[in-house]
Design a protein around this motif. Sequence first.
Motif: not given
Length: 140
Positions: A75-85, A95-97
Amino acid sequence: MNKTISIAIISAVVAISGCAPQGYSGKGGMTQYSITSEAYEYHYKNGFTGVDAMGWDANLQYVWSRAGAAITCGIKFDKKLVLSQMTKMYGQSDFIHELNGVDFHHLQSKKAEGFCTPSRINEIKDVMPKFEKGDFPKYF
């Protein structure tokens, strides 16, 4: 008479063993060196809480598990954005997340045969846009 007693004993043993809990007990499975798919799926459904949260916020474990499952299920999602959130909400670092959370859960869900059921896919498709906005639920 002895036959009757023997049959009664065998019947009782079969009845009792049929009532014994089967499989995972619901506690401690996530602390094992080799986590079984049964333990992982139990906590995916019921929450990574108590010792099975491994010292992390149970709500964060929920977010990590759904992001990891999104990867497993394609399922496509903006991983970088989710990690930032996640970092904004829960501290630590992207990095930890990613390493301790999302990638860990991806690997656990990936090894569970038949993990990407239609209901899981629907749930993941529902929550990932919310996660991209920093809207994380508080279930635990």
